[in-house]
Design a protein around this motif. Structure first.
Motif, PDB file in Angstrom:
ATOM      1  N   PRO A  86       1.200   6.993  -4.722  1.00  0.00           N
ATOM      2  CA  PRO A  86       1.057   8.210  -5.336  1.00  0.00           C
ATOM      3  C   PRO A  86       1.488   8.347  -6.687  1.00  0.00           C
ATOM      4  CG  PRO A  86       2.968   8.388  -3.895  1.00  0.00           C
ATOM      5  CD  PRO A  86       2.746   6.965  -3.862  1.00  0.00           C
TER       6      PRO A  86
ATOM      7  N   CYS B 210       3.055   8.002   3.110  1.00  0.00           N
ATOM      8  CA  CYS B 210       1.858   8.167   2.262  1.00  0.00           C
ATOM      9  C   CYS B 210       0.734   7.279   2.386  1.00  0.00           C
ATOM     10  CB  CYS B 210       2.406   8.550   0.596  1.00  0.00           C
ATOM     11  SG  CYS B 210       0.854   8.783  -0.070  1.00  0.00           S
TER      12      CYS B 210
ATOM     13  N   GLN C  65      -1.527  13.207  -0.642  1.00  0.00           N
ATOM     14  CA  GLN C  65      -1.464  12.695  -2.071  1.00  0.00           C
ATOM     15  C   GLN C  65      -0.571  13.764  -2.804  1.00  0.00           C
ATOM     16  OE1 GLN C  65      -1.938  10.301  -4.358  1.00  0.00           O
ATOM     17  NE2 GLN C  65      -2.883   8.573  -3.260  1.00  0.00           N
TER      18      GLN C  65
ATOM     19  N   ARG D 243       2.724  13.189  -4.583  1.00  0.00           N
ATOM     20  CA  ARG D 243       2.860  13.084  -5.877  1.00  0.00           C
ATOM     21  C   ARG D 243       3.947  14.115  -6.400  1.00  0.00           C
ATOM     22  NH1 ARG D 243      -2.226  13.088  -6.878  1.00  0.00           N
ATOM     23  NH2 ARG D 243      -2.499  10.975  -6.807  1.00  0.00           N
TER      24      ARG D 243
END
Length: 705
Positions: free
Chosen positions: A348, A265, A272, A276
């Motif tokens: 994230p 990431c 994202q 996440r």
């Protein structure tokens, strides 16, 4: 225009001169008709991907069968990425010219739009295998075509209830993305390879993936035996693994994989959103595991346990495992945050941790976050209220782009950010509109939209505003009509106004229908549903032209379905649809005709009735008059080059005040019976992850291996 403009201008002038010679004085220059046709075909066949990406169906309808075939094959060899509205009408042209049988030489995306009834049974598997390499998200506005495609593919394999083998799945490719949860669970575990290429899974599909992973039938085995290499092989599917499965994974394996995902990431190779989702699920499992162990729980507000966070701490990919959101609040000092805001936000962060960072920034900057820091908080923008943004100081276009190009800001944030920029004498230029994307126009206030200079709107080109609420579409259409009012021909005017027709009033759509523009079905589905209800069957038939058969492919689309329900049986029959508007969509509901030519017959009869076009030269529906037939090559240029040619001939920004626009062509009066009023037609951090295919960057969908 800058030092780099020279080569573009020279190329544009060269093409413009060639087109002028071709259109107006071929005999004077000593060219034979055969020579001109050969030259035109050669230009199509040798155009590069950038030129072909500006493809437009109206002028392409003037190409001969061989020229169109060469054009389509060139698109396949150059891997040209066309939009849905381009592919839809190109598929209709190919069917009308009898080119669909050459599907193995055509772009996979194009096959998604082909008339499935014209696919021979003997070609079923070959057609399915090539179509499965396309991007089914292009069929978002054609729900019936998408359903028919999957139905035909499954029928080719023996029926919808058959358990899919590994070889079946290899053939189906990305078409598996539309499978229901029960079919996924019942399929060979190879199905996970297919699902990796789906842009997004439904909640039911996510549950099916977890059921399959928990079963131990996959190459990974049961969760307790998973290893980092096997998890890496899952690609983006790993972001859907549930907390209940992560709890079963060995701690060392889970932490190793967590570290690699965060690193991916932070390197910009995973979005994202996906990162996440993964982090939230993994950390939930961690919390659950700790609550079942003898280790003490960490209550909110508890003093820092692992030591103060430093710059080195933030470089650790396991940072979020070692510091939960309560510890982030306790251990992150103001000076470290000010100096390391960017590396912190590259992680994230779960929503709770994002709120912690926002609160700490408010403590550090009680008056307003400095502009240089604003460019770093793009992932936090959605947390700020209109009143908080009103305190910001936004003087740079780069700041606006950073805050709005991330797709995080919502309606209130977009309007507020732009207003702060305008308050500091900023201007919404074409470059800014392109940078932040057409969807941002949806959230500008009507006053902000009206403040955009027409010249900037023209230079921005075709912006996608299909997601806008109807009220904004109406304002944008009015602005676009003003911007393009000086366009000299009906064909060119339609080309530029097309993305904004979702806000067109009834009268303007009626004028377009009479101008024979052959609207594509994707533009049609984005029209104002209330205005569409007032359009007659004749006007819709004229408006769609050669694309009228595509109503069948979009029969279940809410806009189309609502309009069809308002029609009687006679009107439905006139459109070539079955006479029961409530019946499920089916390819067999088209008007019966010679086998394999149903749609073609429908189009051909319409073309004969509306334009007198015939023969093997293709449809003349939507064709410009003879004096405008230079357009086929000109409009195939990318929008930037096309604007260079067109507006360059009018002077800076297309200004007509110098007398450059004193005479409009006869076409303009077709679309502009009220042109005296206001113009034509009635008036004036982490990035993309594995498995995601960003079409704007020119990448191709990955076939299942």
């Amino acid at each position: 225009m800058g030092p780099r403009a020279g080569p573009r201008v020279s190329l544009g002038l060269l093409l413009f001169v060639w087109l002028t010679v071709y259109c107006y004085r071929p005999q004077a220059m000593g060219f034979s008709q055969e020579g001109l046709e050969a030259s035109r075909a050669n230009l199509w066949a040798n155009a590069n991907a950038s030129l072909l990406q500006g493809f437009w169906c109206q002028p392409a309808s003037q190409l001969s069968r061989d020229e169109l075939s060469a054009l389509i094959r060139r698109m396949a060899s150059q891997q040209v990425l066309l939009k849905a509205w381009q592919l839809c009408c190109l598929a209709n042209l190919a069917a009308l010219r009898g080119l669909q049988g050459d599907f193995l030489l055509h772009p996979p995306d194009l096959l998604l739009f082909y008339n499935l009834e014209q696919v021979r049974k003997a070609d079923c598997r070959a057609f399915t295998g090539r179509a499965a390499r396309g991007d089914t998200e292009l069929l978002a506005n054609l729900p019936d075509q998408r359903a028919a495609l999957q139905h035909a593919a499954l029928a080719c394999l023996g029926g919808p209830h058959r358990q899919l083998s590994a070889s079946d799945l290899l053939l189906l490719g990305i078409l598996v993305c539309d499978m229901d949860a029960s079919s996924i669970v019942a399929s060979d575990p190879q199905v996970l390879q297919n699902l990796q290429h789906c842009p997004q899974l439904t909640p039911a599909q996510q549950a099916a993936v977890n059921t399959l992973l928990a079963s131990g039938r996959t190459v990974l085995g049961p969760p307790v035996s998973w290893n980092p290499a096997g998890l890496q092989a899952l690609g983006p599917l790993a972001t859907y693994i549930s907390p209940s499965l992560w709890v079963q994974v060995q701690e060392a394996v889970g932490l190793d994989f967590f570290s690699s995902m965060v690193a991916t990431c932070r390197a910009g190779q995973l979005s994202q959103r996906d990162a996440r989702r993964f982090v939230t699920s993994f950390l939930e499992a961690e919390t659950k595991a700790k609550s079942m162990s003898s280790r003490p729980k960490r209550d909110t507000g508890q003093p820092c346990i692992h030591g103060n966070i430093t710059a080195a701490t933030l470089r650790d990919d396991l940072f979020l495992v070692r510091y939960d959101c309560s510890q982030l609040e306790s251990c992150l000092g103001s000076q470290v945050l000010k100096a390391n805001l960017d590396p912190l936000l590259q992680h994230p962060l779960p929503a709770e941790c994002q709120r912690v960072v926002k609160a700490k920034l408010a403590q550090i900057y009680p008056s307003s976050v400095p502009e240089e820091q604003l460019r770093l908080i793009t992932s936090l923008v959605y947390l700020y209220t209109h009143s908080e943004i009103s305190l910001w100081n936004i003087t740079s276009r780069d700041t606006v782009t950073a805050l709005l190009a991330s797709d995080v800001a919502l309606e209130n944030q977009t309007e507020a950010i732009l207003q702060k920029f305008l308050d500091h004498k900023g201007k919404i230029t074409s470059a800014l509109l392109v940078a932040i994307g057409g969807s941002r126009l949806c959230w500008m206030s009507p006053q902000q939209i009206q403040a955009i200079r027409p010249s900037e709107f023209r230079l921005a080109g075709a912006l996608d505003v299909s997601s806008c609420p109807q009220s904004r579409k109406d304002v944008l259409y009015s602005k676009a009509r003003e911007a393009f009012s000086s366009t000299r021909s009906s064909a060119a005017y339609y080309h530029f106004i097309r993305p904004y027709l979702g806000g067109a009033p009834l009268e303007d759509l009626q004028h377009l229908a009479e101008a024979n523009v052959s609207m594509d079905i994707h533009t049609f589905t984005n029209l104002n549903p209330h205005v569409l209800q007032s359009l007659s069957v004749d006007h819709v038939t004229m408006l769609l032209g050669q694309n009228v058969g595509d109503l069948q492919k979009a029969r279940s689309h809410p806009t189309v379905s609502s309009w069809l329900r308002s029609l009687n049986r006679l009107a439905l029959g006139k459109l070539g649809l079955d006479t029961d508007p409530a019946s499920p969509a089916s390819p067999t509901s088209l008007v019966p005709s010679t086998p394999g030519t149903r749609d073609t017959t429908l189009w051909a009869s319409h073309l004969a009735a509306t334009s007198g076009g015939s023969g093997n030269e293709g449809p003349s529906s939507g064709s410009p008059p003879a004096h405008l037939r230079c357009l086929p090559l000109a409009v195939a240029l990318p929008s930037s080059l096309l604007w260079l040619l067109y507006w360059g001939s009018l002077g800076p920004f297309g200004d007509c005040s110098q007398g450059a626009c004193t005479a409009a062509s006869e076409d303009s009066t077709v679309l502009a019976p009220h042109a005296g009023k206001s113009g034509p037609v009635g008036g004036a951090g982490c990035q993309l992850g594995p498995g995601h295919r960003p079409r704007a960057q020119g990448t191709r969908p990955s076939p299942t291996s």
